[in-house]
Design an enzyme around this catalytic site. Structure first.
Site, PDB file in Angstrom:
ATOM      1  CG  ASP A 136      -1.607   1.360   1.215  1.00 54.17           C
ATOM      2  OD1 ASP A 136      -2.926   1.208   2.208  1.00 54.17           O
ATOM      3  OD2 ASP A 136      -1.169   2.523   0.249  1.00 54.17           O
ATOM      4  CG  ASP A 181      -4.328   7.328   3.431  1.00 51.85           C
ATOM      5  OD1 ASP A 181      -5.083   7.097   2.003  1.00 51.85           O
ATOM      6  OD2 ASP A 181      -3.377   8.643   2.178  1.00 51.85           O
ATOM      7  CG  HIS A 229      -4.377  12.314  10.237  1.00 55.49           C
ATOM      8  ND1 HIS A 229      -4.144  13.660  10.407  1.00 55.49           N
ATOM      9  CD2 HIS A 229      -2.996  11.502  10.802  1.00 55.49           C
ATOM     10  CE1 HIS A 229      -3.714  13.338  10.612  1.00 55.49           C
ATOM     11  NE2 HIS A 229      -2.229  12.939   9.919  1.00 55.49           N
ATOM     12  CG  ASP A 283       2.115  15.112  11.850  1.00 55.15           C
ATOM     13  OD1 ASP A 283       2.481  14.682  12.875  1.00 55.15           O
ATOM     14  OD2 ASP A 283       1.430  15.158  10.870  1.00 55.15           O
ATOM     15  CG  HIS A 341      -0.110  15.468   7.673  1.00 54.09           C
ATOM     16  ND1 HIS A 341       1.441  14.048   8.154  1.00 54.09           N
ATOM     17  CD2 HIS A 341      -0.288  14.511   6.084  1.00 54.09           C
ATOM     18  CE1 HIS A 341       1.424  13.784   6.983  1.00 54.09           C
ATOM     19  NE2 HIS A 341       1.034  14.659   6.162  1.00 54.09           N
ATOM     20  CG  ASP A 362       4.540  14.865   9.706  1.00 53.87           C
ATOM     21  OD1 ASP A 362       4.011  14.009   9.382  1.00 53.87           O
ATOM     22  OD2 ASP A 362       4.738  15.403  10.657  1.00 53.87           O
ATOM     23  CE1 TYR A 377       4.683  11.049   9.025  1.00 58.31           C
ATOM     24  CE2 TYR A 377       4.735   8.306   9.236  1.00 58.31           C
ATOM     25  CZ  TYR A 377       3.912   9.585   9.135  1.00 58.31           C
ATOM     26  OH  TYR A 377       3.081   9.931  10.276  1.00 58.31           O
TER      27      TYR A 377
HETATM   28  N1  SS9 Z   1       2.801   9.711   0.217  1.00 51.11           N
HETATM   29  C1  SS9 Z   1       1.385   9.101   1.124  1.00 51.11           C
HETATM   30  C2  SS9 Z   1      -0.064   9.134   1.460  1.00 51.11           C
HETATM   31  C3  SS9 Z   1      -0.277   9.245   3.300  1.00 51.11           C
HETATM   32  N2  SS9 Z   1      -1.197   9.830   4.094  1.00 51.11           N
HETATM   33  C4  SS9 Z   1      -1.518  10.185   5.025  1.00 51.11           C
HETATM   34  C5  SS9 Z   1      -0.454  10.831   6.303  1.00 51.11           C
HETATM   35  C6  SS9 Z   1      -0.398  10.044   7.303  1.00 51.11           C
HETATM   36  C7  SS9 Z   1       0.505  11.057   8.418  1.00 51.11           C
HETATM   37  C8  SS9 Z   1       0.219  10.894   9.922  1.00 51.11           C
HETATM   38  S1  SS9 Z   1       1.282  11.968  11.201  1.00 51.11           S
HETATM   39 ZN    ZN Z   2       1.193  14.123   9.788  1.00 55.95          ZN
END
Ligand code: SS9
Ligand code: ZN
Length: 663
Positions: A20, A92, A135, A172, A174, A265, A305
Site C-alpha cells: 500500500d 490511509d 487523525h 505535525d 498534517h 514530518d 518519516y
Molecule cells: N504519500 C503518502 C500519503 C500518506 N497520507 C497519510 C499521512 C498520515 C500522516 C500521519 S502524521
Molecule cells: Zn503527520
C-alpha cells in the site's frame, strides 16, 4: 523535577503486511530510530523512564464510540484477508494482528505521561509511541492512527484532575482533524495546528482544515488552523506563527496543561512535509511553550518519516525539556509571502475571538480567495505529480551539541542580601558549585564603580567561556552598570548585545547607534527619542503593570527582533520605577533564554532585592509562574505596538504579519 521519557519496544511490533504506497512510510524503525538517537546522545539516561501501560476501554471510550472499539477489538483474531477487508473502510491506515495492542499502549503511554506531570512526579516529558493518533476520529481509523492518543489524554486530564483549560499544539505537518472534531465546540480545549494544505490539494484534502474553521458554538475561537499553501517553509515561517499567533493567544488563554502532538514530518527531509525547517526549530518551539501552565508540558509523538531528521528533532525536543541551552537559529530571513498570507488570514479570522488579535488588520479586499473548488480528476493528477516530484534528497547540517556550562547561574550580591533559592554558598573559587556561583561583593561600600563592576565583568568573561550560563547582579546604580557592561562587551569586535531595558531611564545615546547593541526599551514614558533600527522604544500607557500589553510587545516585537538579531549576549535590565509586575518580568526572563544559548545577564537596582530570588529561580531553569488569563491590553498600547511593527518591519522581517501589498 525531571523530564519523563516513555517508550516500549512492544510498539514496534506491527507493520504493513501488504502493498500500500500510502502506508509504506509508517514503519517500526521510526520508533527505534527516535529512541536510539536519544540513547546515543546520552539523553535517555537523563530522563525519568516511566513504564507504559495499556489503556482500558473506559479511557478509549472518552473519545471513541463503542462500536468502533468493538470493531478494532476483533482485529487481533483476523486473517490477513480479513485485515485487508477491515482496513478498506478507512483511509490511509493499515491494520495488523498486533496493532490493537500497540494502540492501547500508545494511549496508555500518553496517560502515564499526563499522570506523571499532573501528580508532580516529573516537570514535563515525552512519549515515543506508535501508532500515532491525531487523525483518528470517534468511529474511524485514519492516517496511520487507530486511537486518538492526545485527544484521549486531554479528556482524561479534565476528568481525573479537573484541569480547566488545555492547550494542544499540533506541530505535525498534517492537520489533526481527529483532534479538531473532538474539541471543536469545547472552549476548555484550545487546539492549534499548522499543516501542509496547498489550497486543499494536500492530504487529507479537507475544507475543514482551512484558516476560517475556528470552532463551533461555545468553541468558536478555540480552534486555530494555520494552512501552509506552499512547501519549503523554513524556521522563519514557523517562528513567525508562534510569535504572532500562537504565543499571544496561548498566554491570553492561560492553559493549566500543554499537550503537544509532536509530529516531526514538519522538519526538513521529510517526504510528507517537504518543508525546510531544521531540527533545531523544535528546540525553540518546545522552549517557547515551557513557561505556560507552570511548565506542565506533555509531548506525544505523532508523525515523522525521515528517520534522520526524526531522530534529530526528537533529541532537540527532549533536550529542551531537560532545560539544556538552546541552539542558535541562523539565517532567519523572514517569512515567505505565502506564509504571510496564511498568517494574516488566521489573525483576521480570529481577531473577534482573541483580544490580543483585535488590532490585526483586515484582509485586503484584493485577497485572492485561498479556497479553490476541487475539480474531480484534478486531485488524482496532482497526487501523482507530487509522488514523482519529491525525489530530490534534502541535506542539512547535523545540529550542534548543546552543552550545559558547569555553572548555571552566577549572582553578584551585596553582603546583606540572602542568597537566592537553590544557590549555595561559594567555597573557594575552584569549587564551582553546579548550581550557582556566588561572587559576594558589597556594592554598598564606597568601592569605586570599576572595581565593583569588575565582579560583573568576570561573570561575563565566564559566560563567554561557557563556564557559566547566565548571571544576575544587584548593583548600586543600574544605569551606570548597564553602560559599563555594554562598553565592556561592545569593545569586542564580534559582540552583539540584545539590551532589554524594562522601565524608564534614558539609555546613553552612544549605545543606540553602534549597531553592536540592539536596544529594546519597554517603558511607560513617551520617550521623545526617534527610534532607529537599533533602538526600539515601546511605550505602554498603563506602564508595565499591565501584563497583557507588556507580553504582547514581547511576543510581537521583542522575540522577532531577538531571533533576527541573534545576539551573543542578552542584557536584561530593570530600571528603578518600573512597576512592571513580577509575573510578566519572570516570563520575560524565561523567554529571553531563547537567545545567546541562554547567556543572559540580569541587572537589578539594589532596592529591587525582592526580585532576586524569583528571577534567579527562572534563570536556574524553573518555569515562570502563570499570569492568569490576560485581559485586553489598552487600545493605545496595542496600536503603539502595531505602529512599531509596521515602521520597523522593513529592517526586521520577522516583525511582518501581512503580505506586502505590492506584487
Ligand atoms: N504519500 C503518502 C500519503 C500518506 N497520507 C497519510 C499521512 C498520515 C500522516 C500521519 S502524521
Ligand atoms: Zn503527520
Amino acid at each position: 523535577m525531571g523530564t519523563a521519557l516513555i517508550y516500549d519496544e512492544e510498539m514496534t511490533k506491527y507493520k504493513l503486511l501488504w502493498v500500500d504506497p500510502a502506508c509504506k512510510i509508517e514503519v517500526p524503525e521510526r520508533l527505534t530510530a527516535s529512541h536510539e538517537a536519544l540513547v546515543r546522545n546520552g539523553l535517555a539516561d537523563r530522563c525519568v523512564s516511566l513504564p507504559v501501560r495499556e489503556a482500558v476501554d473506559a479511557e478509549i471510550l472518552l473519545v471513541h464510540s463503542e462500536e468502533y472499539l468493538e470493531a478494532v477489538k476483533q482485529t487481533p483474531h483476523m486473517t490477513l484477508e480479513d485485515l485487508k477487508e477491515f482496513t478498506l473502510q478507512y483511509g490511509d491506515v493499515y491494520f495488523h494482528p498486533n496493532i490493537y495492542h500497540c494502540a492501547k499502549l500508545a494511549v496508555g503511554s500518553a496517560l502515564q505521561l499526563v499522570d506523571g506531570v499532573m501528580m508532580g512526579k516529573v516537570k514535563n516529558g515525552m512519549a515515543l509511541v506508535r501508532p500515532p493518533g491525531h487523525h483518528s476520529m470517534r468511529s474511524a481509523a485514519n492516517g496511520f492512527c487507530v486511537f486518538n492518543n492526545v485527544a484521549i489524554a486531554a479528556r482524561y486530564a479534565k476528568q481525573k484532575y479537573g484541569v480547566k483549560r488545555i492547550l494542544i499544539v499540533d506541530w505535525d505537518i498534517h492537520h489533526g482533524q481527529g483532534v479538531q472534531y473532538c474539541f471543536e465546540d469545547d472552549p476548555s480545549v484550545l487546539y492549534f495546528s499548522w499543516h501542509r494544505y496547498e489550497h486543499q490539494k494536500f492530504w487529507p484534502h479537507l475544507r475543514d482544515s482551512d484558516y476560517d474553521i475556528v470552532g463551533k458554538g461555545d468553541g468558536a475561537g478555540f480552534n486555530i488552523n494555520v494552512p501552509w499553501n506552499k512547501v519549503g517553509m523554513e524556521n522563519s515561517d514557523y517562528l513567525s506563527v508562534f510569535c504572532h499567533i500562537l504565543l499571544p493567544v496561548a498566554y491570553e488563554f492561560c492553559p493549566d496543561l500543554v499537550l503537544v502532538c509532536a509530529g516531526f514530518d514538519s522538519a526538513i527531509g521529510d517526504p510528507e512535509g517537504k518543508m525546510c525547517a531544521t531540527p533545531e526549530i523544535f528546540a525553540h518551539l518546545t522552549h517557547l511553550l515551557m513557561n505556560l501552565a507552570g511548565g506542565k508540558l506533555c509531548a506525544v509523538l505523532e508523525g515523522g518519516y525521515n528517520l534522520t531528521s526524526l531522530g534529530q528533532s526528537v533529541c532537540q525536543t527532549v533536550q529542551s525539556l531537560l532545560g539544556d541551552p538552546l541552539p542558535p537559529l541562523t539565517d532567519l530571513s523572514g517569512p515567505c509571502r505565502s506564509a504571510l498570507e496564511s498568517l494574516q488570514s488566521v489573525r483576521a479570522a480570529h481577531r473577534q475571538h482573541w483580544s490580543c488579535l483585535k488590532h490585526a488588520v483586515d484582509l485586503p479586499t484584493s485577497e485572492i480567495s485561498t479556497k479553490r473548488v476541487k475539480l474531480s480528476g484534478e486531485e488524482a493528477k496532482e497526487q501523482a505529480e507530487e509522488e514523482q516530484s519529491g525525489t530530490e534528497e534534502k541535506i542539512w547540517a547535523e545540529p550542534l551539541k548543546r552543552v550545559s556550562p558547569p555553572v548555571c547561574s552566577a549572582v553578584v550580591l551585596p553582603d546583606d542580601v540572602v542568597c537566592p533559592d537553590a544557590c549555595e554558598r561559594l567555597g573557594s573559587a575552584e569549587e564551582l558549585n553546579p548550581h550557582s556561583l556566588i561572587l559576594k561583593k558589597d556594592f554598598l561600600k564606597d568601592d569605586d564603580p570599576l572595581t565593583a563592576f569588575s565582579r560583573v565583568f568576570s561573570l561575563i568573561e565566564r559566560m563567554k567561556k561557557n563556564e557559566i550560563r547566565n548571571g544576575l547582579a544587584l548593583v548600586g546604580d543600574v544605569t551606570m552598570a548597564m553602560t559599563c557592561v555594554v562598553q565592556h562587551v561592545a569593545a569586542e569586535d564580534n559582540s552583539r548585545i540584545l539590551l532589554v531595558c524594562v522601565g524608564n531611564g534614558n539609555i546613553p545615546s552612544h549605545i543606540k547607534e553602534d549597531g553592536k547593541t540592539l536596544v529594546v526599551q519597554i517603558s511607560c514614558e513617551n520617550t521623545v527619542e526617534q527610534e532607529s533600527k537599533y533602538y526600539v522604544p515601546v511605550c505602554l500607557k498603563k506602564s508595565c503593570t499591565d501584563s497583557s500589553g507588556f507580553l504582547q510587545s514581547v511576543f510581537s516585537v521583542l522575540l522577532p527582533l531577538g531571533y533576527q538579531y541573534n545576539p551573543r549576549l542578552v542584557l536584561l535590565v530593570r530600571t528603578p520605577g518600573s512597576e512592571v509586575c513580577d509575573g510578566a518580568w519572570l516570563q520575560l526572563t524565561g523567554l529571553l533564554q531563547s537567545f545567546a544559548q541562554g547567556h543572559t545577564l540580569v541587572l537589578l537596582q539594589e532596592d529591587d532585592k525582592a526580585c532576586v530570588d524569583p528571577t534567579a529561580a527562572v534563570l536556574l531553569g524553573n518555569p515562570a509562574p502563570p499570569l492568569g488569563q490576560l485581559q485586553a491590553s489598552p487600545t493605545e498600547d496595542a496600536e503603539a505596538v502595531e505602529r512599531i511593527r509596521s515602521r520597523l518591519k522593513d529592517d526586521w522581517k520577522l516583525l511582518m504579519t501581512a503580505a506586502p501589498e505590492n506584487g
